[in-house]
Enzyme design. Structure first.
Site, mmCIF file in Angstrom:
data_model
loop_
_atom_site.group_PDB
_atom_site.id
_atom_site.type_symbol
_atom_site.label_atom_id
_atom_site.label_comp_id
_atom_site.label_asym_id
_atom_site.label_seq_id
_atom_site.Cartn_x
_atom_site.Cartn_y
_atom_site.Cartn_z
ATOM 1 N N ARG A 1 0.835 -1.158 -0.004
ATOM 2 C CA ARG A 1 -0.145 -0.174 0.004
ATOM 3 C C ARG A 1 0.774 1.033 -0.116
ATOM 4 O O ARG A 1 0.501 2.303 -0.630
ATOM 5 C CB ARG A 1 -1.088 0.031 1.090
ATOM 6 C CG ARG A 1 -2.092 -0.634 0.817
ATOM 7 C CD ARG A 1 -3.330 -0.319 1.910
ATOM 8 N NE ARG A 1 -3.014 -0.807 3.135
ATOM 9 C CZ ARG A 1 -3.229 -2.154 3.835
ATOM 10 N NH1 ARG A 1 -3.400 -3.105 2.982
ATOM 11 N NH2 ARG A 1 -3.066 -2.286 4.934
ATOM 12 N N TYR B 1 0.132 4.564 -2.152
ATOM 13 C CA TYR B 1 0.143 5.965 -1.411
ATOM 14 C C TYR B 1 1.062 6.895 -2.144
ATOM 15 O O TYR B 1 0.723 8.123 -2.610
ATOM 16 C CB TYR B 1 0.410 5.928 -0.176
ATOM 17 C CG TYR B 1 -0.843 4.998 0.739
ATOM 18 C CD1 TYR B 1 -1.939 4.800 -0.108
ATOM 19 C CD2 TYR B 1 -0.479 4.493 2.051
ATOM 20 C CE1 TYR B 1 -2.915 3.947 0.773
ATOM 21 C CE2 TYR B 1 -1.497 4.052 2.594
ATOM 22 C CZ TYR B 1 -2.710 3.716 2.012
ATOM 23 O OH TYR B 1 -3.456 2.992 2.755
ATOM 24 N N TYR C 1 -13.031 9.139 0.388
ATOM 25 C CA TYR C 1 -14.319 8.921 0.742
ATOM 26 C C TYR C 1 -14.506 9.131 2.287
ATOM 27 O O TYR C 1 -13.399 8.900 2.937
ATOM 28 C CB TYR C 1 -14.824 7.714 0.244
ATOM 29 C CG TYR C 1 -14.197 6.225 1.143
ATOM 30 C CD1 TYR C 1 -13.039 5.585 0.898
ATOM 31 C CD2 TYR C 1 -15.036 5.813 2.362
ATOM 32 C CE1 TYR C 1 -12.611 4.748 1.658
ATOM 33 C CE2 TYR C 1 -14.636 4.691 3.066
ATOM 34 C CZ TYR C 1 -13.505 4.378 2.630
ATOM 35 O OH TYR C 1 -13.128 3.106 3.472
HETATM 36 N N1 SAM Z 1 -11.746 8.207 5.371
HETATM 37 C C1 SAM Z 1 -12.861 7.324 5.962
HETATM 38 C C2 SAM Z 1 -13.939 7.726 6.691
HETATM 39 O O1 SAM Z 1 -13.915 9.155 6.799
HETATM 40 O O2 SAM Z 1 -14.907 6.761 7.384
HETATM 41 C C3 SAM Z 1 -12.228 5.892 6.523
HETATM 42 C C4 SAM Z 1 -11.273 5.206 5.534
HETATM 43 S S1 SAM Z 1 -10.280 4.085 6.427
HETATM 44 C C5 SAM Z 1 -8.977 4.063 5.124
HETATM 45 C C6 SAM Z 1 -10.936 2.580 6.076
HETATM 46 C C7 SAM Z 1 -11.770 2.156 7.345
HETATM 47 O O3 SAM Z 1 -12.644 2.873 7.593
HETATM 48 C C8 SAM Z 1 -12.354 0.958 7.287
HETATM 49 O O4 SAM Z 1 -11.385 -0.214 7.607
HETATM 50 C C9 SAM Z 1 -13.455 0.792 8.253
HETATM 51 O O5 SAM Z 1 -12.959 0.356 9.609
HETATM 52 C C10 SAM Z 1 -13.909 2.301 8.186
HETATM 53 N N2 SAM Z 1 -14.994 2.479 7.221
HETATM 54 C C11 SAM Z 1 -15.053 2.742 5.822
HETATM 55 N N3 SAM Z 1 -16.253 2.482 5.313
HETATM 56 C C12 SAM Z 1 -16.918 2.082 6.377
HETATM 57 C C13 SAM Z 1 -18.380 1.828 6.511
HETATM 58 N N4 SAM Z 1 -18.985 1.789 5.195
HETATM 59 N N5 SAM Z 1 -19.012 1.416 7.739
HETATM 60 C C14 SAM Z 1 -18.095 1.298 8.571
HETATM 61 N N6 SAM Z 1 -16.907 1.540 8.722
HETATM 62 C C15 SAM Z 1 -16.381 1.981 7.675
#
Ligand code: SAM
Length: 244
Positions: free
Chosen positions: A63, A67, A89
């Site tokens: 990763r 990045y 996102y």
């Molecule tokens: N920037 C994103 C945000 O604002 O929520 C988080 C990105 S991070 C790289 C990815 C992690 O965010 C996942 O492993 C999970 O823990 C959380 N996440 C992302 N999508 C999610 C969802 N639909 N529901 C719950 N947790 C989520």
């Protein structure tokens, strides 16, 4: 002169974006996006000069390299004098390395750069699960950090573990970790929580008509429980707050 704004469209397609984020996207010379496919398609209707960064991810690719390439791609357009938007996102600054990094680089090179907040998975979690982080306190960790570093847990507070499906993966190249890797995390958590302590997997929807996934199960089942890259683990308090 080039400039950079990192924005987030929130979690739910078309429903969470702020006016400010929308304006920046519409006025940009180029929008680099790292979101779900449907969200990326919708963003392209706001600005045709939308370019996806998703193809930089690949199973088995480190990763860090992905990045690096995202950072390079965004900075190149800033250096070319463009008004650049990076759209990541949820909230662009929550558990996301590239937005913070690229803003720092742009500023170091003398460009205007800032971040706009978005609605993150954390915000949806509080709403959908009825949790107020101020009630007992709330710790947030990237799940693997608990495995690789000494962290102090407070079992009288909520514990939220991000990227739980990747817990213990040292290769930084996979989408989900093995049962053994996850069991190591369970063993660490068992120092502070009983094996039958109820924890929840939480997934907020990406489109309005879907419901959140909220499933409760005992901590002891975590190593084999079905988890996805978007799963977040919620561990409620196991002990009462101790009066001084
Ligand atoms: N920037 C994103 C945000 O604002 O929520 C988080 C990105 S991070 C790289 C990815 C992690 O965010 C996942 O492993 C999970 O823990 C959380 N996440 C992302 N999508 C999610 C969802 N639909 N529901 C719950 N947790 C989520």
């Amino acid at each position: 002169k080039g400039q950079l704004v990192c924005v987030g469209p929130g979690m739910i397609l078309g429903a969470h974006i702020t006016e400010r984020c929308r304006n920046y996207i519409q006025r940009a010379d180029v929008v680099y996006v790292s979101c779900h496919h449907a969200v990326e398609e919708w963003l392209a209707t706001l600005n045709p000069d939308t370019i996806s960064l998703q193809n930089l991810y690949a199973e088995g690719k480190h990763r860090r390299e992905t990045y690096n390439q995202m950072h390079q791609t965004i900075m190149q357009s800033v250096r070319e004098g463009k008004k650049v938007v990076g759209c990541f996102y949820g909230h662009p600054g929550v558990f996301a390395q590239v937005p913070h990094w690229v803003i720092n680089t742009a500023r170091e090179e003398g460009y205007k750069a800032h971040m706009e907040p978005g609605i993150s998975a954390e915000d949806c979690l509080y709403a959908d699960m009825g949790i107020d982080p101020g009630r007992f306190g709330c710790q947030h960790f990237e799940a693997s950090q608990l495995l690789f570093y000494r962290r102090t847990l407070d079992p009288s507070a909520y514990l939220i573990l991000w990227q739980i499906a990747l817990a213990g993966d040292r290769s930084i190249a996979k989408r989900v970790s093995s049962v053994e890797e996850r069991q190591q995390l369970v063993d660490i958590l068992l120092n502070d929580y009983p094996a039958d302590h109820k924890v929840a997997v939480y997934e907020c929807p990406f489109i309005m008509v879907e419901k959140p996934r909220i499933e409760w199960f005992p901590l002891s089942e975590l190593s084999t429980y079905e988890l996805n890259p978007v799963s977040t683990l919620v561990i409620p308090p196991a002990t009462k707050m101790q009066p001084r």
